[in-house]
Design a protein around this motif. Structure first.
Motif, mmCIF file in Angstrom:
data_model
loop_
_atom_site.group_PDB
_atom_site.id
_atom_site.type_symbol
_atom_site.label_atom_id
_atom_site.label_comp_id
_atom_site.label_asym_id
_atom_site.label_seq_id
_atom_site.Cartn_x
_atom_site.Cartn_y
_atom_site.Cartn_z
ATOM 1 N N LYS A 24 -4.822 18.167 -8.384
ATOM 2 C CA LYS A 24 -6.204 17.817 -8.051
ATOM 3 C C LYS A 24 -7.216 18.684 -8.791
ATOM 4 C CE LYS A 24 -6.416 20.713 -3.864
ATOM 5 N NZ LYS A 24 -7.500 21.578 -4.293
ATOM 6 N N ASP A 25 -6.747 19.764 -9.430
ATOM 7 C CA ASP A 25 -7.647 20.619 -10.203
ATOM 8 C C ASP A 25 -7.709 20.220 -11.669
ATOM 9 O OD1 ASP A 25 -8.194 22.204 -7.965
ATOM 10 O OD2 ASP A 25 -6.436 23.477 -8.335
ATOM 11 N N ILE A 26 -6.973 19.163 -12.049
ATOM 12 C CA ILE A 26 -6.845 18.806 -13.457
ATOM 13 C C ILE A 26 -7.431 17.436 -13.781
ATOM 14 C CG2 ILE A 26 -5.197 18.371 -15.316
ATOM 15 C CD1 ILE A 26 -3.324 20.347 -13.978
ATOM 16 N N ILE A 27 -7.182 16.442 -12.929
ATOM 17 C CA ILE A 27 -7.521 15.053 -13.254
ATOM 18 C C ILE A 27 -9.026 14.830 -13.204
ATOM 19 C CG2 ILE A 27 -7.185 12.655 -12.595
ATOM 20 C CD1 ILE A 27 -4.508 13.444 -11.437
ATOM 21 N N TYR A 28 -9.585 14.250 -14.279
ATOM 22 C CA TYR A 28 -11.017 13.971 -14.353
ATOM 23 C C TYR A 28 -11.398 12.785 -13.453
ATOM 24 C CZ TYR A 28 -10.993 16.755 -18.696
ATOM 25 O OH TYR A 28 -10.855 17.755 -19.624
ATOM 26 N N PHE A 29 -12.642 12.762 -13.018
ATOM 27 C CA PHE A 29 -13.281 11.617 -12.349
ATOM 28 C C PHE A 29 -12.565 11.159 -11.085
ATOM 29 C CE2 PHE A 29 -13.232 10.431 -17.054
ATOM 30 C CZ PHE A 29 -14.225 11.336 -17.367
ATOM 31 N N GLN A 30 -11.927 12.063 -10.365
ATOM 32 C CA GLN A 30 -11.161 11.644 -9.196
ATOM 33 C C GLN A 30 -11.997 11.615 -7.924
ATOM 34 O OE1 GLN A 30 -8.412 14.791 -7.737
ATOM 35 N NE2 GLN A 30 -9.086 15.978 -9.507
ATOM 36 N N ASN A 31 -13.121 12.338 -7.917
ATOM 37 C CA ASN A 31 -13.913 12.462 -6.690
ATOM 38 C C ASN A 31 -15.198 11.638 -6.762
ATOM 39 O OD1 ASN A 31 -12.024 14.397 -5.821
ATOM 40 N ND2 ASN A 31 -13.175 16.045 -6.799
ATOM 41 N N LEU A 202 -14.450 16.748 -12.455
ATOM 42 C CA LEU A 202 -13.578 16.099 -11.480
ATOM 43 C C LEU A 202 -14.305 15.006 -10.710
ATOM 44 C CD1 LEU A 202 -11.831 19.268 -9.974
ATOM 45 C CD2 LEU A 202 -11.119 17.883 -11.932
ATOM 46 N N SER A 203 -15.624 14.987 -10.815
ATOM 47 C CA SER A 203 -16.438 14.058 -10.035
ATOM 48 C C SER A 203 -17.028 12.962 -10.915
ATOM 49 C CB SER A 203 -17.574 14.827 -9.338
ATOM 50 O OG SER A 203 -18.502 13.934 -8.758
ATOM 51 N N LYS A 204 -17.084 11.749 -10.381
ATOM 52 C CA LYS A 204 -17.710 10.640 -11.098
ATOM 53 C C LYS A 204 -19.227 10.801 -11.175
ATOM 54 C CE LYS A 204 -14.154 7.269 -9.750
ATOM 55 N NZ LYS A 204 -13.447 8.040 -8.700
ATOM 56 N N GLU A 205 -19.781 11.722 -10.411
ATOM 57 C CA GLU A 205 -21.221 11.987 -10.488
ATOM 58 C C GLU A 205 -21.615 12.556 -11.848
ATOM 59 O OE1 GLU A 205 -22.525 14.389 -7.262
ATOM 60 O OE2 GLU A 205 -22.331 12.781 -5.774
ATOM 61 N N LEU A 206 -20.623 12.941 -12.633
ATOM 62 C CA LEU A 206 -20.870 13.395 -13.996
ATOM 63 C C LEU A 206 -21.721 12.386 -14.760
ATOM 64 C CD1 LEU A 206 -20.208 14.902 -16.724
ATOM 65 C CD2 LEU A 206 -18.120 13.524 -16.777
ATOM 66 N N PHE A 207 -21.475 11.083 -14.523
ATOM 67 C CA PHE A 207 -22.147 10.036 -15.299
ATOM 68 C C PHE A 207 -23.635 9.922 -14.975
ATOM 69 C CE2 PHE A 207 -17.655 8.801 -14.979
ATOM 70 C CZ PHE A 207 -17.330 8.761 -16.319
ATOM 71 N N THR A 208 -24.078 10.563 -13.904
ATOM 72 C CA THR A 208 -25.501 10.548 -13.553
ATOM 73 C C THR A 208 -26.163 11.898 -13.833
ATOM 74 O OG1 THR A 208 -25.070 11.184 -11.239
ATOM 75 C CG2 THR A 208 -25.061 8.838 -11.756
ATOM 76 N N SER A 209 -25.431 12.816 -14.453
ATOM 77 C CA SER A 209 -25.963 14.146 -14.730
ATOM 78 C C SER A 209 -27.029 14.092 -15.824
ATOM 79 C CB SER A 209 -24.830 15.086 -15.176
ATOM 80 O OG SER A 209 -25.353 16.302 -15.672
ATOM 81 N N PRO A 210 -28.059 14.933 -15.730
ATOM 82 C CA PRO A 210 -29.085 14.979 -16.788
ATOM 83 C C PRO A 210 -28.549 15.496 -18.118
ATOM 84 C CG PRO A 210 -29.428 16.743 -15.194
ATOM 85 C CD PRO A 210 -28.390 15.849 -14.616
ATOM 86 N N VAL A 211 -27.343 16.072 -18.113
ATOM 87 C CA VAL A 211 -26.757 16.555 -19.369
ATOM 88 C C VAL A 211 -25.536 15.734 -19.762
ATOM 89 C CG1 VAL A 211 -27.634 18.905 -19.185
ATOM 90 C CG2 VAL A 211 -25.463 18.332 -18.099
ATOM 91 N N TYR A 212 -25.394 14.533 -19.185
ATOM 92 C CA TYR A 212 -24.296 13.669 -19.625
ATOM 93 C C TYR A 212 -24.474 13.358 -21.111
ATOM 94 C CZ TYR A 212 -21.202 9.666 -20.129
ATOM 95 O OH TYR A 212 -20.224 8.802 -20.568
ATOM 96 N N TYR A 213 -25.714 13.037 -21.508
ATOM 97 C CA TYR A 213 -26.037 12.943 -22.928
ATOM 98 C C TYR A 213 -26.555 14.303 -23.372
ATOM 99 C CZ TYR A 213 -25.601 7.871 -22.772
ATOM 100 O OH TYR A 213 -25.114 6.599 -22.634
ATOM 101 N N LEU A 214 -25.929 14.884 -24.380
ATOM 102 C CA LEU A 214 -26.328 16.192 -24.857
ATOM 103 C C LEU A 214 -27.505 16.074 -25.819
ATOM 104 C CD1 LEU A 214 -22.828 17.791 -25.542
ATOM 105 C CD2 LEU A 214 -24.273 18.070 -23.521
ATOM 106 N N GLN A 215 -28.284 17.155 -25.895
ATOM 107 C CA GLN A 215 -29.359 17.273 -26.870
ATOM 108 C C GLN A 215 -28.891 18.194 -27.999
ATOM 109 O OE1 GLN A 215 -32.514 16.038 -27.052
ATOM 110 N NE2 GLN A 215 -32.625 14.932 -25.114
ATOM 111 N N GLN A 216 -29.593 18.150 -29.123
ATOM 112 C CA GLN A 216 -29.247 19.032 -30.231
ATOM 113 C C GLN A 216 -29.341 20.486 -29.796
ATOM 114 O OE1 GLN A 216 -32.071 17.340 -29.937
ATOM 115 N NE2 GLN A 216 -33.686 18.008 -31.326
ATOM 116 N N ASN A 217 -28.370 21.259 -30.278
ATOM 117 C CA ASN A 217 -28.253 22.702 -30.007
ATOM 118 C C ASN A 217 -27.802 23.025 -28.584
ATOM 119 O OD1 ASN A 217 -29.203 23.269 -32.662
ATOM 120 N ND2 ASN A 217 -31.309 23.040 -31.945
ATOM 121 N N ASP A 218 -27.407 22.037 -27.787
ATOM 122 C CA ASP A 218 -26.824 22.324 -26.472
ATOM 123 C C ASP A 218 -25.519 23.105 -26.661
ATOM 124 O OD1 ASP A 218 -28.821 21.077 -25.105
ATOM 125 O OD2 ASP A 218 -27.620 19.388 -24.385
#
Length: 257
Positions: A24-31, A202-218
Motif C-alpha cells: 500500500k506504500d508503493i501503488i500509485y492512485f490507489q486512494n 498514492l491518491s487520485k487527488e493528484l489530478f486536481t493538484s495545482p502542480v499536476y502541470y509543472l511550470q518551467q524551472n519547477d
C-alpha cells in the motif's frame, strides 16, 4: 556470551524487518476518488524572469518585419570561428520581467501567458509598423528538475512547454522502490517567492493538484523513506559497528573464561 549473540541476532532481525515495504506504500492512485469537477486540462505557460524567448514575426510584407526580428548567428561546434549551424538570438527576460524589443524598446512580459504577449505585440505593431503580423513565441530554455530518490535525477528540457508531474517522474525513470510516494515536494517560484507544494502519488487527488502541470524551472523532490535513510546511515557506520562488535565479543569471551 550466548545472550550477547542472541541479542545481536535479534537486532539484525529488527533492522531487516524495518526495511520491509508494504504494497500500500508503493501503488500509485490507489486512494480517494477523482472529483471530475476539479479536473482541468487547460494549461498555460506564464513567462518568468530568466526565460529565453524566441520571438519570430512574419507578415506578407517581408521587409516590414525585418527590424523586429533578431538576426541569426553562426555557431561552430568548438566555439571558435563563426561557422556551422545558424541559431536565432533570443530575448532574455530580466529580473524586472522585461525584454528589450527592437524599435518598441522595453516591454513588460513577465507574468504574461504566450497568448497575452502575442496580443500585446500585435497591438503595438499593427497598424503603425506591420499589417496583419503573425507572431510565434517559444521559451527555448523551458526545463524542470527532478531530484531525490529516483533512478535518473537531473534537469530535463521540455520542447513542447507542457509536462505533468507524472511525465517528469517518467523522464527520471520513476521512483526507486524506497522513494516516498505520499510526500513528493514541488518547489515553484511565484511572484518572486519560493513556494512548496506536497503531492501524494498514492491518491487520485493528484489530478486536481495545482502542480499536476509543472511550470518551467519547477523542482520535483522525492524524499527517501525511513528505511532507506536508516540503511544509508547504517552503511556509513558499518566499519565502526564491526570494530565495536569485535571488541565486545573479545571482551565478553575474556570475562567468561
Amino acid at each position: 556470551m550466548k545472550n550477547f549473540l542472541v541479542y545481536a541476532l535479534f537486532l539484525a532481525l529488527l533492522l531487516q524487518l524495518s526495511a520491509c515495504v508494504s504494497k500500500k506504500d508503493i501503488i500509485y492512485f490507489q486512494n480517494d476518488e477523482i472529483d471530475q469537477s476539479k479536473v482541468s486540462n487547460s494549461y498555460k505557460t506564464i513567462i518568468k524572469p530568466d526565460d529565453l524567448l524566441q520571438i519570430v514575426i512574419t507578415a506578407q510584407d517581408t521587409e516590414a518585419v525585418v527590424p523586429f526580428n533578431l538576426g541569426m548567428v553562426n555557431f561552430s561546434a568548438t566555439g571558435g570561428a563563426a561557422m556551422g549551424m545558424q541559431q536565432q538570438l533570443n530575448y532574455l527576460v530580466d529580473t524586472n520581467g522585461e525584454i528589450d524589443f527592437p524599435v518598441l524598446g522595453k516591454l513588460k512580459v513577465g507574468g504574461l501567458s504566450r497568448d497575452e504577449l502575442i496580443t500585446l505585440l500585435k497591438n503595438k505593431l499593427e497598424p503603425d509598423y506591420i499589417i496583419k503580423p503573425n507572431i510565434n513565441i517559444i521559451i527555448t530554455n523551458y526545463k524542470v528538475t527532478v531530484l531525490g530518490d529516483v533512478r535518473r535525477p537531473g534537469n530535463y528540457t521540455i520542447p513542447n512547454e507542457r509536462i505533468t508531474i507524472l511525465e517528469a517522474i517518467g523522464l527520471a525513470g520513476d521512483l526507486n522502490i524506497s522513494g516516498q510516494r505520499n510526500n513528493v515536494i514541488v518547489q515553484r517560484e511565484e511572484d518572486g517567492k519560493k513556494t512548496q507544494y506536497k503531492v501524494d502519488l498514492l491518491s487520485k487527488e493528484l489530478f486536481t493538484s495545482p502542480v499536476y502541470y509543472l511550470q518551467q524551472n519547477d523542482v520535483v523532490y522525492v524524499e527517501p523513506n525511513y528505511a532507506k535513510i536508516q540503511s544509508a546511515s547504517a552503511n556509513s557506520n558499518t566499519s565502526l559497528f564491526i570494530s565495536i562488535t569485535s571488541l565486545l565479543v573479545t571482551v565478553v569471551a575474556l570475562l567468561i573464561r
